[in-house]
Design an enzyme around this catalytic site. Structure first.
Site, PDB file in Angstrom:
ATOM      1  CB  THR A 154      63.392  13.651  48.898  1.00 51.00           C
ATOM      2  OG1 THR A 154      62.491  12.809  49.385  1.00 51.00           O
ATOM      3  CG2 THR A 154      62.958  14.996  48.147  1.00 51.00           C
TER       4      THR A 154
ATOM      5  CB  THR B 274      82.026   8.088  50.393  1.00 52.19           C
ATOM      6  OG1 THR B 274      83.154   9.009  50.872  1.00 52.19           O
ATOM      7  CG2 THR B 274      82.297   7.019  51.558  1.00 52.19           C
TER       8      THR B 274
ATOM      9  CG  ASN C 209      93.492  10.870  47.880  1.00 45.50           C
ATOM     10  OD1 ASN C 209      93.236   9.942  47.114  1.00 45.50           O
ATOM     11  ND2 ASN C 209      93.026  11.091  49.027  1.00 45.50           N
TER      12      ASN C 209
ATOM     13  CD  GLN D 176      91.574  14.990  44.833  1.00 42.44           C
ATOM     14  OE1 GLN D 176      91.996  15.974  44.342  1.00 42.44           O
ATOM     15  NE2 GLN D 176      91.032  14.764  46.147  1.00 42.44           N
TER      16      GLN D 176
ATOM     17  CB  CYS E 257      89.738  10.094  54.907  1.00 34.89           C
ATOM     18  SG  CYS E 257      89.161  11.114  53.611  1.00 34.89           S
TER      19      CYS E 257
HETATM   20  C1  LIG Z   1      87.281  13.196  48.470  1.00 34.28           C
HETATM   21  C2  LIG Z   1      87.602  11.912  47.587  1.00 34.28           C
HETATM   22  C3  LIG Z   1      86.873  11.069  47.969  1.00 34.28           C
HETATM   23  C4  LIG Z   1      85.350  11.113  48.763  1.00 34.28           C
HETATM   24  O1  LIG Z   1      84.425  11.936  48.548  1.00 34.28           O
HETATM   25  P1  LIG Z   1      83.274  12.439  49.541  1.00 34.28           P
HETATM   26  O2  LIG Z   1      82.805  13.446  48.972  1.00 34.28           O
HETATM   27  O3  LIG Z   1      83.940  12.607  50.924  1.00 34.28           O
HETATM   28  O4  LIG Z   1      82.329  11.477  49.626  1.00 34.28           O
HETATM   29  C5  LIG Z   1      86.884   9.828  47.169  1.00 34.28           C
HETATM   30  N1  LIG Z   1      87.831   9.539  46.355  1.00 34.28           N
HETATM   31  C6  LIG Z   1      88.674  10.460  46.234  1.00 34.28           C
HETATM   32  C7  LIG Z   1      89.865  10.163  45.360  1.00 34.28           C
HETATM   33  C8  LIG Z   1      88.637  11.538  46.833  1.00 34.28           C
HETATM   34  O5  LIG Z   1      89.574  12.496  46.732  1.00 34.28           O
END
Ligand SMILES: *Cc1c(COP(=O)(O)O)cnc(C)c1O
Length: 388
Positions: free
Chosen positions: A242, A75, A154, A182, A327
């Site tokens: 950090t 993200t 995903n 992914q 999500c």
């Molecule tokens: C899981 C995922 C994200 C987000 O990853 P985070 O670790 O939750 O920030 C973004 N893009 C895709 C395609 C994902 O599968």
């Protein structure tokens, strides 16, 4: 056969950290607790841990480890890449291109940029979920600065041809960002060979820890981004703060383990997906939302006519599966990814994503197929007319 408490088949969302990853993090936590930015001996030792992890991740992607920025996950990497590149290039043009089937962590960034005066072209995929390089080329304008297209989806496992898409971008001097959350650690990615400028990844999608990810920023002179955060001088001021040494060490270990297991895992997952599909494809009205030949084998997204998705999800207990992206699981909306692929609301509503991982055994998949079959049968017998 004994009924399991629950069968975890949600690997597209989050994979359990590998035991060796956990062991490495525990070791680092006790031996390398100093701030890696400190110049004293203990600090230098922590920095050594970070450098080693960057080397491990760099080897997985075939890149110079210095091209990596540590972030909190995909993200943040997506935000940094997209906002950072769009803002840096805004004086040259404000047109951007992405797809409707992207993860929310890309979609919502572009929506925010639209509110800030950028113009975004939203590409729809074909029925097969893929976007053709010609379609991308047609969308590019003189003022286009950035294209962002994910590698593996995903929800569906559909794989975009990032090589061809990236070449279109190169020909037009447009930056190319890839959300590879992914695909990293699951399929081969050679970033020296691929025309990709920015690439996002996250640890918990390939058996690493949660809360750690990275953004690859190519060293080519045209690839510059503005930082989103301001503070210390860490990571060339592009992402100050950090460094979480133990999480970084865990991600590095996960990268190395994934590189070693990748090919065997890919064949194993291909067999598991085929076995699940074989177990359910005879159900009346069942269809795969994805590509059973070229799609990533760790994901099988299945829809079925005349069954409502939320009820199906409940009826599938104890399977840990999903209707769409984790999500979006609070919303009852049908998947916007499947809608963009041309599926109707009703079809999209019945979709269930099964995903397989390192811990999935053939017996889990057999159990999943059986559970799915009887759930569909039961729901149809309770309310045959409800969603006809
Ligand atoms: C899981 C995922 C994200 C987000 O990853 P985070 O670790 O939750 O920030 C973004 N893009 C895709 C395609 C994902 O599968």
């Amino acid at each position: 056969m004994k009924q399991p408490d629950n069968v975890y088949l949600d690997y597209a969302a989050t994979t359990p950290a590998d035991e060796r990853v956990i062991a490495r993090m525990q070791e680092v936590q006790t031996t390398s607790f100093a701030n890696p930015s400190s110049s004293h001996a203990a600090g230098r030792q922590s920095m050594e841990v970070v450098t080693n992890a960057a080397r491990q991740l760099g080897a997985l992607l075939n890149i110079d480890p210095d091209a990596l920025l540590w972030t909190s996950g995909a993200t943040e990497s997506n935000n940094l890449a997209i906002l950072g590149a769009a803002r840096h290039r805004a004086h040259r043009g404000k047109h951007l291109v992405t797809m409707r089937t992207e993860h929310k962590a890309v979609v919502d960034v572009f929506k925010a940029l639209e509110k800030q005066g950028f113009a975004v072209t939203w590409l729809s995929p074909g029925d097969d979920g893929r976007v053709l390089p010609e379609v991308l080329a047609d969308a590019l304008r003189d003022d286009t600065q950035l294209v962002s297209i994910m590698h593996i989806n995903n929800e569906t496992g559909i794989v975009q041809d990032i090589g061809s898409l990236g070449r279109v971008c190169r020909e037009h001097d447009v930056l190319f960002h890839v959300d590879a959350a992914q695909s990293v650690g699951k399929v081969h990615l050679d970033l020296q060979a691929l025309p990709v400028d920015l690439l996002s990844l996250t640890g918990h999608k390939f058996y690493g820890p949660k809360g750690i990810g990275a953004l690859y920023v190519s060293a080519s002179p045209g690839t510059h981004i503005e930082p989103l955060l301001w503070g210390g001088g860490q990571q060339r001021r592009l992402r100050p703060g950090t460094l979480p040494v133990e999480l970084i060490a865990g991600l590095g270990a996960a990268a190395e383990i994934s590189a070693a297991l990748m090919d065997d895992e890919y064949s194993r997952l291909t067999a598991l997906r085929a076995s699940l599909w074989e177990g359910i494809c005879a159900i009346d009205g069942v269809h795969a939302n994805g590509d059973l030949n070229n799609g990533y084998p760790g994901i099988l997204n299945v829809g079925v006519d005349n069954v409502e998705g939320e009820s199906l999800l409940l009826a599938l207990e104890p399977l840990c599966v999903a209707t769409g992206s984790a999500c979006n699981s609070q919303s009852q909306e049908p998947s916007y990814v499947l809608r963009a692929m041309g599926r109707s609301d009703l079809q999209a509503q019945s979709a269930i994503r099964f995903s397989f991982g390192r811990q999935t055994a053939p017996a889990d998949v057999e159990f999943a197929a059986r559970t799915y079959r009887s759930a569909v049968e039961r729901l149809r017998s309770i309310a045959p007319e409800a969603v006809a």
